[in-house]
Write a protein that holds these residues in place. Structure first.
Motif, PDB file in Angstrom:
ATOM      1  N   THR A   1      32.542  68.742  24.326  1.00 50.90           N
ATOM      2  CA  THR A   1      31.856  68.076  23.209  1.00 50.90           C
ATOM      3  C   THR A   1      31.356  66.702  23.625  1.00 50.90           C
ATOM      4  OG1 THR A   1      33.412  69.170  21.741  1.00 50.90           O
ATOM      5  CG2 THR A   1      32.079  67.443  20.796  1.00 50.90           C
ATOM      6  N   ILE A   2      32.188  65.960  24.340  1.00 52.46           N
ATOM      7  CA  ILE A   2      31.762  64.627  24.762  1.00 52.46           C
ATOM      8  C   ILE A   2      30.597  64.730  25.731  1.00 52.46           C
ATOM      9  CG2 ILE A   2      32.477  62.576  26.002  1.00 52.46           C
ATOM     10  CD1 ILE A   2      35.219  63.028  24.964  1.00 52.46           C
TER      11      ILE A   2
ATOM     12  N   ALA B   1      28.148  56.471  23.402  1.00 50.98           N
ATOM     13  CA  ALA B   1      28.689  57.469  24.330  1.00 50.98           C
ATOM     14  C   ALA B   1      30.142  57.205  24.658  1.00 50.98           C
ATOM     15  CB  ALA B   1      27.873  57.479  25.620  1.00 50.98           C
TER      16      ALA B   1
ATOM     17  N   GLN C   1      14.097  60.304  30.276  1.00 53.34           N
ATOM     18  CA  GLN C   1      13.909  59.828  28.920  1.00 53.34           C
ATOM     19  C   GLN C   1      12.543  59.219  28.749  1.00 53.34           C
ATOM     20  OE1 GLN C   1      17.611  57.604  28.919  1.00 53.34           O
ATOM     21  NE2 GLN C   1      17.369  57.699  26.729  1.00 53.34           N
TER      22      GLN C   1
ATOM     23  N   PHE D   1      19.741  63.288  17.723  1.00 52.60           N
ATOM     24  CA  PHE D   1      20.650  62.283  18.244  1.00 52.60           C
ATOM     25  C   PHE D   1      19.865  61.081  18.736  1.00 52.60           C
ATOM     26  CE2 PHE D   1      24.963  63.994  18.455  1.00 52.60           C
ATOM     27  CZ  PHE D   1      24.726  65.276  17.993  1.00 52.60           C
TER      28      PHE D   1
ATOM     29  N   LEU E   1      28.344  67.140  25.876  1.00 52.02           N
ATOM     30  CA  LEU E   1      27.146  67.498  25.104  1.00 52.02           C
ATOM     31  C   LEU E   1      26.635  66.293  24.339  1.00 52.02           C
ATOM     32  CD1 LEU E   1      27.845  70.990  23.571  1.00 52.02           C
ATOM     33  CD2 LEU E   1      26.108  70.358  25.213  1.00 52.02           C
ATOM     34  N   ASN E   2      27.543  65.516  23.783  1.00 53.61           N
ATOM     35  CA  ASN E   2      27.153  64.324  23.039  1.00 53.61           C
ATOM     36  C   ASN E   2      26.399  63.362  23.939  1.00 53.61           C
ATOM     37  OD1 ASN E   2      27.443  62.348  20.762  1.00 53.61           O
ATOM     38  ND2 ASN E   2      28.549  61.263  22.337  1.00 53.61           N
TER      39      ASN E   2
ATOM     40  N   LYS F   1      24.827  64.020  26.679  1.00 55.19           N
ATOM     41  CA  LYS F   1      23.534  64.559  27.096  1.00 55.19           C
ATOM     42  C   LYS F   1      22.533  64.520  25.952  1.00 55.19           C
ATOM     43  CE  LYS F   1      22.904  67.851  30.047  1.00 55.19           C
ATOM     44  NZ  LYS F   1      22.523  67.135  31.260  1.00 55.19           N
ATOM     45  N   LEU F   2      23.012  64.774  24.722  1.00 56.16           N
ATOM     46  CA  LEU F   2      22.090  64.741  23.586  1.00 56.16           C
ATOM     47  C   LEU F   2      21.596  63.332  23.328  1.00 56.16           C
ATOM     48  CD1 LEU F   2      23.835  67.218  21.174  1.00 56.16           C
ATOM     49  CD2 LEU F   2      21.553  67.439  22.081  1.00 56.16           C
ATOM     50  N   LEU F   3      22.433  62.337  23.646  1.00 55.74           N
ATOM     51  CA  LEU F   3      21.985  60.966  23.465  1.00 55.74           C
ATOM     52  C   LEU F   3      21.018  60.545  24.547  1.00 55.74           C
ATOM     53  CD1 LEU F   3      25.260  59.158  22.465  1.00 55.74           C
ATOM     54  CD2 LEU F   3      23.262  59.421  21.071  1.00 55.74           C
ATOM     55  N   GLY F   4      20.780  61.407  25.511  1.00 54.06           N
ATOM     56  CA  GLY F   4      19.812  61.078  26.544  1.00 54.06           C
ATOM     57  C   GLY F   4      20.452  60.580  27.816  1.00 54.06           C
ATOM     58  N   GLY F   5      21.649  61.010  28.108  1.00 52.73           N
ATOM     59  CA  GLY F   5      22.332  60.534  29.295  1.00 52.73           C
ATOM     60  C   GLY F   5      21.799  61.189  30.547  1.00 52.73           C
ATOM     61  N   ASN F   6      22.069  60.522  31.644  1.00 54.30           N
ATOM     62  CA  ASN F   6      21.488  60.885  32.919  1.00 54.30           C
ATOM     63  C   ASN F   6      22.470  61.634  33.800  1.00 54.30           C
ATOM     64  OD1 ASN F   6      19.516  60.955  34.737  1.00 54.30           O
ATOM     65  ND2 ASN F   6      19.785  58.855  35.480  1.00 54.30           N
TER      66      ASN F   6
ATOM     67  N   PRO G   1      21.521  54.936  28.648  1.00 52.11           N
ATOM     68  CA  PRO G   1      20.700  53.746  28.431  1.00 52.11           C
ATOM     69  C   PRO G   1      21.526  52.665  27.746  1.00 52.11           C
ATOM     70  CG  PRO G   1      20.024  55.545  27.001  1.00 52.11           C
ATOM     71  CD  PRO G   1      20.993  56.109  27.965  1.00 52.11           C
TER      72      PRO G   1
ATOM     73  N   GLN H   1      18.121  67.345  20.691  1.00 54.86           N
ATOM     74  CA  GLN H   1      18.136  65.948  21.085  1.00 54.86           C
ATOM     75  C   GLN H   1      17.456  65.076  20.049  1.00 54.86           C
ATOM     76  OE1 GLN H   1      16.639  65.819  25.045  1.00 54.86           O
ATOM     77  NE2 GLN H   1      18.280  64.502  25.720  1.00 54.86           N
TER      78      GLN H   1
END
Lengths: 332, 239
Positions: free
Chosen positions: B133-134, B215, A75, A105, B136-137, B139-144, B208, A102
């Protein structure tokens, strides 16, 4: 620590989140600095030579270094990297890349909560679009608010059937799983098709009039509609209570708040248009919204007894739907 | 071989010469025979390791996989911050749990199509597409976290709810009534909270800190819907 040095070189504070992911839209101007509370009255500041303004996610300054330290390296890389690009424009990633999605979101918890609060309690003069979105729409809010509404309608409707069955043992209780699909299709189609129509109309009309106003983006319209459905979620949760005046109260309140938010957001965009057109557009928007509310209340929830429930008489209003094969007790 | 060496080229002289004395005069291919066998002591061990997973019996493979799945079940039942589920992810456990849950939740074919509980395919689709879906959600929020790691965690954390389903089915054999319903409600609520705590323990660190709630909320919604399906399950004989 080179990342911190690079970020500082662009006149940002070290701990700030440069919000690189969102700045990829070419048409987006340098917007105002966002205040933590949605609804703060900041007009757009003139874009200076610096181009990119400091944006922050509403976090307190003291948390910033910790926030940086805890961000994953990827990030931080993405954000620091995108802040290095020249101030004029950033390369918009193609729609086939993950980074493109991304950017939709790129919100924090506090921002989402502020936006929900802004749509639950619309204040006159504060447009949701200007004060909460600030030209940075997201898809998280609309998607998960619609998902919550879908399941709230289905589950609450099922609860109302359970309570109705207790009042009237001749009704047949079933889990009614098909209503989840019905609710999902209704809500998601509403939040995608109606904004599409509205956006298309505004674009066409703005183009036809030749007015050099910044058009409303499609994503912003979807965001507006998605967040405007948030008053319906608590209403749907509470609609299982089989009291008629409570149904009307909740429905009216939710519809009123939601529609007020919509109207207050759309009103500034229609300034200068002929009154007939403005009235027609706003009344169409309101009509569709009311149809959604009314349709949900009638389809998903059991018809209510008009008088204190007696075990043998159940008045069924015409057009209401009960599960197939249910023996109907004819009321006298 | 630290002593002097008789260089073959000097066949005439019989006296030993210092080591490597005339080495510059020698060409390798003609003068020194270089052949023979080199044995490395580790080799046989490596060969054994390579063939151990290919040539072992099927029973060994299955038992080993089942042990891995069982170990992860234990980690879910006693959740604490550990990396086992994330490091060695596998999707066997989620598949077993999902199939068990869907088999128990499906309605019989005699029931009408419009009403009633979910079909097998509906439960399957809800569990897997909900988990996707969860993931992808997050990961789209920037998860590691990687895609399959997240699927693995979400799938394994359905275990408490599957246990709740088993308990509910047993309780439903008793006579119906408010006590029956209260017991089932209590069990489902406890298992729902257990699932949430277990999955949050594994997934929380991958986001984060300013987005953790974003998340975790979909996870809450996902397990809530599954709990609702379990709670409203009515077997056909009592319908």
């Amino acid at each position: 620590m080179t990342r911190f040095a690079r970020v500082e070189g662009h006149r940002r504070s070290v701990g700030r989140d440069p919000r690189g992911g969102v700045q990829r839209r070419r048409e987006r101007p340098a917007g105002p600095t966002r205040s933590p509370a949605c609804g703060g009255d900041h007009g757009p500041r003139p874009g200076g030579a610096g181009g990119r303004r400091r944006r922050h996610g509403g976090e307190a300054p003291g948390r910033a270094p910790q926030a940086w330290a805890e961000l994953s390296w990827r990030q931080a890389d993405m954000r620091a990297g995108s802040s290095q690009l020249p101030q004029a424009e950033r390369q918009q990633p193609g729609f086939w890349t993950f980074e493109y999605y991304q950017s939709f979101f790129d919100v924090d918890t506090s921002q989402v909560l502020d936006r929900i609060k802004g749509s639950l309690l619309p204040r006159p003069g504060h447009s949701f679009l200007r004060h909460c979105l600030r030209h940075r729409p997201d898809l998280y809010g609309p998607f998960w608010i619609c998902a919550s509404l879908t399941f709230a309608l289905a589950i609450s409707g099922n609860l109302s059937l359970l309570l109705a069955q207790r009042r009237d043992p001749s009704l047949h209780y079933t889990p009614q799983f098909h209503k989840v699909t019905a609710a999902g299709i209704t809500v998601y189609c509403y939040v995608s098709l109606v904004p599409l129509a509205l956006w298309g109309f505004l674009r066409w009309h703005g183009g036809a009039r030749g007015r050099p106003r910044r058009p409303l983006g499609f994503l912003e319209t979807v965001c507006l509609y998605g967040y405007s459905l948030s008053p319906f979620v608590p209403a749907a949760v509470l609609w299982f209570v089989p009291v008629a005046w409570l149904h009307w109260l909740l429905g009216g309140l939710a519809l009123g708040l939601s529609a007020a938010g919509l109207v207050m957001a759309l009103w500034p965009l229609l300034r200068g248009d002929p009154r007939v057109m403005v009235a027609a557009l706003l009344s169409t928007v309101l009509l569709l919204h009311s149809l959604l509310a009314l349709g949900c209340e009638l389809y998903f929830f059991q018809p209510l007894p008009p008088v204190p429930p007696a075990p043998l008489t159940t008045a069924l209003p015409p057009g209401s739907q009960l599960p197939a094969g249910t023996p109907r007790t004819t009321g006298t | 071989m630290a002593e002097t060496v008789d260089v073959p080229g000097d066949s005439g002289t019989g006296s030993p010469r210092p080591l490597f004395a005339g080495l510059s005069d020698i060409s390798i291919s003609q003068d020194i025979p270089v052949e023979g066998e080199i044995t490395i002591p580790m080799r046989s061990q490596i060969r054994e390791f390579d063939s151990s997973t290919l040539n072992e019996s099927v029973q060994n493979t299955i038992v080993r996989d089942l042990k891995a799945v069982g170990k992860k079940f234990m980690h879910v039942l006693y959740p604490r911050k550990s990396n086992t589920l994330l490091r060695d992810w596998d999707l066997w456990g989620p598949l077993i749990l999902c199939v068990t849950l869907a088999l128990m939740l499906q309605r019989g074919s005699v029931d009408s199509e419009k009403d009633g509980g979910p079909q097998f395919a509906e439960v399957f689709v809800i569990v897997w597409f909900g988990a996707i879906t969860i993931t992808l959600n997050s990961k789209l929020l920037g998860g590691n976290i990687s895609f399959f790691q997240s699927l693995c965690v979400l799938g394994y954390c359905i275990l408490p709810l599957t246990v709740a389903m088993l308990v509910c089915r047993l309780v439903l054999f008793a006579e119906p009534g408010p006590i029956n319903f209260t017991v089932r409600l209590f069990v489902v609520i406890i298992m729902f909270v257990w699932s949430i705590v277990a999955s949050t323990a594994f997934l929380a660190d991958s986001q984060p800190p300013n987005r953790k709630a974003l998340a975790v909320y979909p996870v809450f919604l996902f397990y809530f819907v599954i709990s609702w399906m379990i709670l409203t399950f009515t077997p056909q004989t009592q319908g």
